[in-house]
Enzyme design. Structure first.
Site, PDB file in Angstrom:
ATOM      1  N   GLY A 154      -1.759  -2.387  -7.689  1.00  0.00           N
ATOM      2  CA  GLY A 154      -1.876  -3.826  -7.927  1.00  0.00           C
ATOM      3  C   GLY A 154      -3.031  -4.268  -8.805  1.00  0.00           C
ATOM      4  O   GLY A 154      -2.957  -5.291  -9.475  1.00  0.00           O
TER       5      GLY A 154
ATOM      6  N   ARG B 162       5.458  -7.345 -10.339  1.00  0.00           N
ATOM      7  CA  ARG B 162       4.091  -7.078 -10.805  1.00  0.00           C
ATOM      8  C   ARG B 162       3.886  -7.525 -12.248  1.00  0.00           C
ATOM      9  O   ARG B 162       2.772  -7.815 -12.667  1.00  0.00           O
ATOM     10  CB  ARG B 162       3.784  -5.571 -10.738  1.00  0.00           C
ATOM     11  CG  ARG B 162       3.754  -5.005  -9.336  1.00  0.00           C
ATOM     12  CD  ARG B 162       3.145  -3.605  -9.386  1.00  0.00           C
ATOM     13  NE  ARG B 162       3.405  -2.811  -8.208  1.00  0.00           N
ATOM     14  CZ  ARG B 162       2.680  -2.858  -7.083  1.00  0.00           C
ATOM     15  NH1 ARG B 162       1.663  -3.689  -6.993  1.00  0.00           N
ATOM     16  NH2 ARG B 162       2.970  -2.081  -6.067  1.00  0.00           N
TER      17      ARG B 162
ATOM     18  N   ASP C 182      -7.150  -9.478   1.591  1.00  0.00           N
ATOM     19  CA  ASP C 182      -6.366 -10.228   2.568  1.00  0.00           C
ATOM     20  C   ASP C 182      -7.034 -10.030   3.945  1.00  0.00           C
ATOM     21  O   ASP C 182      -7.996 -10.730   4.258  1.00  0.00           O
ATOM     22  CB  ASP C 182      -4.937  -9.668   2.482  1.00  0.00           C
ATOM     23  CG  ASP C 182      -3.921 -10.417   3.306  1.00  0.00           C
ATOM     24  OD1 ASP C 182      -4.085 -11.615   3.501  1.00  0.00           O
ATOM     25  OD2 ASP C 182      -2.942  -9.787   3.750  1.00  0.00           O
TER      26      ASP C 182
HETATM   27  P1  IMP Z   1      -5.777  -6.059   3.077  1.00  0.00           P
HETATM   28  O1  IMP Z   1      -6.077  -4.638   3.422  1.00  0.00           O
HETATM   29  O2  IMP Z   1      -5.072  -6.773   4.199  1.00  0.00           O
HETATM   30  O3  IMP Z   1      -6.947  -6.838   2.549  1.00  0.00           O
HETATM   31  O4  IMP Z   1      -4.645  -6.020   2.009  1.00  0.00           O
HETATM   32  C1  IMP Z   1      -4.820  -5.730   0.747  1.00  0.00           C
HETATM   33  C2  IMP Z   1      -3.509  -5.350   0.111  1.00  0.00           C
HETATM   34  O5  IMP Z   1      -2.353  -6.001   0.693  1.00  0.00           O
HETATM   35  C3  IMP Z   1      -3.551  -5.822  -1.293  1.00  0.00           C
HETATM   36  O6  IMP Z   1      -4.201  -4.875  -2.106  1.00  0.00           O
HETATM   37  C4  IMP Z   1      -2.093  -6.020  -1.617  1.00  0.00           C
HETATM   38  O7  IMP Z   1      -1.538  -4.797  -2.031  1.00  0.00           O
HETATM   39  C5  IMP Z   1      -1.475  -6.452  -0.320  1.00  0.00           C
HETATM   40  N1  IMP Z   1      -1.362  -7.921  -0.244  1.00  0.00           N
HETATM   41  C6  IMP Z   1      -2.031  -8.769   0.544  1.00  0.00           C
HETATM   42  N2  IMP Z   1      -1.640 -10.053   0.363  1.00  0.00           N
HETATM   43  C7  IMP Z   1      -0.699  -9.998  -0.597  1.00  0.00           C
HETATM   44  C8  IMP Z   1       0.087 -11.007  -1.263  1.00  0.00           C
HETATM   45  O8  IMP Z   1       0.016 -12.223  -1.012  1.00  0.00           O
HETATM   46  N3  IMP Z   1       0.936 -10.542  -2.203  1.00  0.00           N
HETATM   47  C9  IMP Z   1       1.060  -9.232  -2.547  1.00  0.00           C
HETATM   48  N4  IMP Z   1       0.349  -8.267  -1.957  1.00  0.00           N
HETATM   49  C10 IMP Z   1      -0.517  -8.644  -0.990  1.00  0.00           C
HETATM   50 MG    MG Z   2      -3.511  -3.694  -3.563  1.00  0.00          MG
END
Ligand code: IMP
Ligand code: MG
Length: 177
Positions: free
Chosen positions: A43, A167, A105
């Protein structure tokens, strides 16, 4: 319907303004330093590609590397069980490492990568994310550079996917999941 684009929240122009601002901030912090920009696959690549060119316009040189962590492709949310899928290619030791990712996130992924990179003993380590969803945070983690905060809705485009798709969109939009 699941997978339908709802509304553009950041246009191409909005994103370009944000990336320019981040480029200025980072360039002023790293004057006279060579940065090792580490992109988080998959991403983070679109954002990284634009950001490094903003750095270059401001006289900052960098080298690139990539790390990939396990992504739970069919989960909309990481569950905290993060693993390394692809390590960096070169050494991170004694380098000024700037980790670039598209979104933070819950914070589980960033926490994992932060600990991993710190264990490689870089000269310095900072994190840069384009998007931040503060309301979803489970780990108390604060990226050094944040493009913009967004609300708690799933977004796609500019590197962000839903089940591997979208993407390539030049803008960022809400999607129904
Ligand atoms: P975290 O570990 O929960 O902070 O998640 C991070 C990963 O979740 C990001 O690098 C994304 O790949 C995915 N992610 C979180 N929120 C979104 C979103 O709204 N759209 C797409 N991917 C997301
Ligand atoms: Mg990611």
């Amino acid at each position: 319907m699941s997978g339908t684009i709802q509304k553009t929240i950041l246009s191409e122009q909005d994103i370009s303004g944000i990336v320019k601002r981040l480029g200025e901030q980072i360039a002023s912090d790293y004057r006279d330093k060579e940065i090792l920009v580490v992109g988080l696959l998959i991403g983070g690549v679109v954002f990284m590609a634009d950001l490094i060119r903003e750095l270059s316009k401001r006289g900052i040189h960098c080298e690139l590397d990539f790390i990939q962590i396990s992504s739970y492709e069919d989960l909309a949310e990481s569950n905290g069980d993060v693993r390394l899928k692809k390590p960096e290619s070169g050494s991170l030791a004694d380098r000024h490492v700037l980790l670039v990712d598209e979104i933070v996130d819950t914070g589980h992924s960033l926490e994992f990568v932060q600990n991993y990179i710190q264990s490689k003993q870089p000269a310095s380590f900072k994190t840069c994310v384009l998007l931040n969803k503060p309301s979803r945070r489970k780990i108390d983690i604060h990226p050094d550079y944040v493009g913009t905060d967004i609300e708690d809705r799933f977004v796609v485009g500019y590197g962000l996917d839903y089940k591997g798709k979208y993407r390539e969109l030049p803008y960022i939009a809400w999607i129904d999941i």
